[in-house]
Write a protein that holds these residues in place. Structure first.
Motif, short mmCIF file in Angstrom:
data_model
loop_
_atom_site.label_atom_id
_atom_site.label_comp_id
_atom_site.label_asym_id
_atom_site.label_seq_id
_atom_site.Cartn_x
_atom_site.Cartn_y
_atom_site.Cartn_z
N MET A 144 0.83 -1.21 0.00
CA MET A 144 0.00 0.00 0.00
C MET A 144 0.86 1.25 0.00
SD MET A 144 -3.42 -0.80 2.26
CE MET A 144 -2.63 -1.32 3.78
N CYS A 149 -2.10 2.91 -2.92
CA CYS A 149 -3.46 2.36 -2.93
C CYS A 149 -3.85 1.93 -1.52
CB CYS A 149 -3.53 1.13 -3.83
SG CYS A 149 -3.28 1.49 -5.56
N ILE A 151 -5.84 -1.24 0.21
CA ILE A 151 -6.31 -2.59 -0.08
C ILE A 151 -7.14 -3.06 1.10
CG2 ILE A 151 -5.63 -4.95 -0.64
CD1 ILE A 151 -3.01 -3.71 -1.78
N ILE A 171 -9.32 -2.99 -4.02
CA ILE A 171 -8.14 -2.13 -4.13
C ILE A 171 -8.64 -0.75 -4.54
CG2 ILE A 171 -5.92 -1.75 -5.26
CD1 ILE A 171 -5.88 -4.77 -5.84
#
Length: 172
Positions: A144, A149, A151, A171
């Motif tokens: 991450m 991102c 998750i 995601i």
């Protein structure tokens, strides 16, 4: 002879019929509206930190928008940077309808939550979730951090309960 308040009312509204009921100050004020909306947390955090990606820091940006639009803007100036909560914060604008719209457009042109945001849902066998997450969450935290991102693994898979397990991983 008119008192001071009557003279002020006369100069603001022209010649008034002094026998008619005088409008109150509240009646003379224009109609203000208040609008609240969400902005992108990550972008606001960067702006609050004064990172190189944003041209100006949050204080300067919001002061400039308030000056240009003649509005009052409230933003979370003490937002906890890197908080576990990924909820997008709210901005509040107070002013005339057209001024609020202009200020909102200026703010959203930089801090809009919907620009470039995609959610990918994929199936990963629930028996593999613990391997992907890693001990103490270290594997997934590293992924991450490197990708930027978020998750999300389903909460229903926690523990040894006999309820139905989910394979779906999101995601963001």
């Amino acid at each position: 002879m008119a008192d001071k308040q009557s003279v002020q009312s006369t100069t603001m509204l022209g010649n008034l019929d002094h026998n008619a009921a005088q409008p109150t100050i509240d009646e003379l004020k224009p109609d203000y509206i208040e609008e609240r909306f969400r902005v992108d947390r990550k972008k606001l955090e960067q702006m609050l930190q004064g990172s190189a990606e944003s041209d100006e820091n949050a204080e300067v940006f919001f002061q400039r928008v308030m000056g240009e639009s003649k509005t009052q803007i409230t933003w979370p100036s003490k937002l906890k940077i890197g908080a576990k909560s990924k909820k997008d914060p709210h901005i509040k604008i107070i002013g005339l309808t057209e001024d609020v719209k202009n200020a909102k457009d200026q703010i959203l042109s930089i801090l809009d939550t919907k620009i470039n945001r995609v959610t990918l849902k994929m199936d990963v066998s629930y028996t593999d979730h613990s391997h992907v997450i890693g001990k103490g969450g270290n594997n997934i935290k590293k992924v991450m951090q490197q990708t930027g991102c978020h998750i999300h693994f389903p909460d229903s898979n926690r523990g040894n309960s006999i309820q139905e397990k989910s394979n779906q991983v999101r995601i963001l």
